[in-house]
Design an enzyme around this catalytic site. Structure first.
Site, short mmCIF file in Angstrom:
data_model
loop_
_atom_site.label_atom_id
_atom_site.label_comp_id
_atom_site.label_asym_id
_atom_site.label_seq_id
_atom_site.Cartn_x
_atom_site.Cartn_y
_atom_site.Cartn_z
N CYS A 1 0.82 -1.22 0.00
CA CYS A 1 0.00 0.00 0.00
C CYS A 1 0.85 1.26 0.00
O CYS A 1 0.43 2.29 -0.54
CB CYS A 1 -0.99 -0.01 1.17
SG CYS A 1 -0.27 0.25 2.81
N ASP A 2 2.05 1.24 0.58
CA ASP A 2 2.91 2.42 0.58
C ASP A 2 3.18 2.93 -0.83
O ASP A 2 3.39 4.13 -1.05
CB ASP A 2 4.28 2.11 1.21
CG ASP A 2 4.23 1.26 2.45
OD1 ASP A 2 3.23 0.56 2.66
OD2 ASP A 2 5.22 1.27 3.20
N ALA A 3 3.17 2.00 -1.78
CA ALA A 3 3.46 2.37 -3.17
C ALA A 3 2.47 3.40 -3.70
O ALA A 3 2.78 4.14 -4.65
CB ALA A 3 3.44 1.13 -4.06
N PHE B 1 1.58 6.05 -2.36
CA PHE B 1 2.16 7.37 -2.19
C PHE B 1 3.36 7.55 -3.11
O PHE B 1 3.56 8.62 -3.69
CB PHE B 1 2.61 7.60 -0.74
CG PHE B 1 3.33 8.92 -0.55
CD1 PHE B 1 2.63 10.08 -0.30
CD2 PHE B 1 4.71 8.99 -0.65
CE1 PHE B 1 3.29 11.29 -0.15
CE2 PHE B 1 5.39 10.20 -0.50
CZ PHE B 1 4.68 11.35 -0.24
#
Length: 392
Positions: free
Chosen positions: A177-179, A181
């Site tokens: 999920c960080d991707a 951003f």
């Protein structure tokens, strides 16, 4: 009629080897790899960081600027003679650009521009990996101020090549999920810079592939990656990482900032942003901050500043840009900002930032890392936009 001549076995062998090598390199670039920080100067966690600063956490322009100035002035000398393309520095570069605007101090933007020039506006080594594209957000922000085709040439070449790589349904490109951003805002920003919607359409397709995999439509939160879909906290609740969801919220705000108002898919992003904002507001701690694990706050006694700063930034952006209701969210933002200011030490260190990881974890109060500082600084700009304007 001419007849095609057979290719020699030697040439055929060399061609096959070349094709296999190319295929292997593409698969390697697309394969899931753990989050990492190659840069040891991303931060530290001293045992004795000293006393806390005596600052007002009020949402007044003068107080917001004072807090931002202290944090920015502490961070700059720790990195200004250091060059990095690491994903950890991407939020810091954005935060410094915002700090220069907020504080009317060119030092911070000058540092970011020097970084871009030093690297010839290049990116990290992993061609398809979102972490190694994240710094392009800062390059694109600088391009918007002083357009020069050389500033976006490396990004455009990389993305043109990436768009020619077929999707692999078994291996999502942005599998964590960080991707959301790290990369999407660079695609949206490049679409803006070039007036080529193909970049935005590519981003849109990849976003919803990741969302279908990781977004919980009941909890309105993202799992960090597929390995966390069934993991539970000690209280039996699903494990949702606050920083991971903070990355997504900030990513949504960044994409919506860059996405045209008439883009057909925009309402889907607004809907997801509002859903997550509602849920995260419900999970805010009494001190205004969010714990590392969102659904088991009792298991994480310390607040987590980086995730909290990303969330405060996103909520403030939402109110500032009319996406969220001011009356409902301004109190949430005010509590969050006050909590963030309470994490500043007398020398300007911003504490309680969880070190690099993939899930909730432990850390000492003085832990400080550049991505959390960056999130705090660009949160300051959005919170100031909502502040009670006072003399400056």
């Amino acid at each position: 009629m001419s007849t095609a001549r057979p290719v020699s076995s030697s040439l055929s062998s060399r061609l096959s080897t070349g094709v296999l090598c190319l295929l292997a390199s593409v698969l390697l670039a697309l394969s899931p790899q753990p989050a990492r920080a190659d840069d040891p100067q991303a931060g530290d966690a001293p045992a004795n960081p000293g006393p806390r600063a005596q600052l007002s956490g009020a949402m007044k322009s003068v107080d917001i600027r004072r807090a931002a100035a202290l944090v920015a002035a502490w961070q700059l000398p720790r990195v200004e003679h250091h060059d990095s393309l690491d994903w950890t520095f991407a939020p810091l570069y954005l935060g410094f650009l915002g700090a220069s605007d907020l504080l009317h101090d060119p030092r911070y933007a000058d540092y970011v521009r020097r970084e871009g020039v030093h690297f010839d506006w290049g990116l990290g080594p992993r061609v398809h990996h979102a972490d190694d594209q994240a710094v392009a957000q800062a390059w694109l922000a600088l391009y918007a101020r002083t357009p020069d085709p050389a500033m976006i040439k490396p990004l455009r070449e990389r993305y043109d090549m990436q768009m020619r790589t077929p999707d692999d349904p078994q291996r999502p490109l942005w599998w964590w999920c960080d991707a959301l951003f790290m990369a999407p805002a660079t695609w949206a920003g490049l679409a803006n810079a070039t007036h080529d919607q193909a970049y935005l359409d590519y981003m849109d397709r990849q976003w919803w592939i990741t969302s279908a995999l990781l977004y919980d439509p009941m909890e309105h939160l993202y799992s960090r990656d597929a390995s966390y879909l069934k993991k539970r906290e000690r209280n039996g609740q699903k494990l949702f990482w606050s920083r991971g969801n903070g990355w997504v919220m900030a990513g949504l705000a960044r994409v919506l900032t860059l996405m045209p108002d008439d883009y057909p898919q925009r309402p889907r992003y607004v809907e997801q942003f509002r859903e997550m904002a509602t849920r995260l507001a419900q999970l805010q701690g009494r001190d205004g901050l969010w714990r590392a694990g969102l659904l088991d706050a009792d298991a994480y006694p310390r607040p987590e500043t980086s995730g909290s700063a990303f969330i405060v930034y996103a909520l403030a952006w939402g109110v500032h840009h009319g996406v969220l209701d001011r009356a409902s969210y301004r109190p949430v933002i005010a509590r969050g900002w006050r909590g963030l200011v309470g994490e500043i030490y007398a020398d300007g260190r911003l504490g309680d930032i969880q070190p690099i990881g993939a899930a909730p974890g432990d850390y000492p109060p003085g832990a400080s890392y550049v991505y959390g500082v960056g999130a705090f600084l660009f949160a300051a700009g959005e919170v100031e936009a909502l502040s009670e304007k006072k003399s400056r």
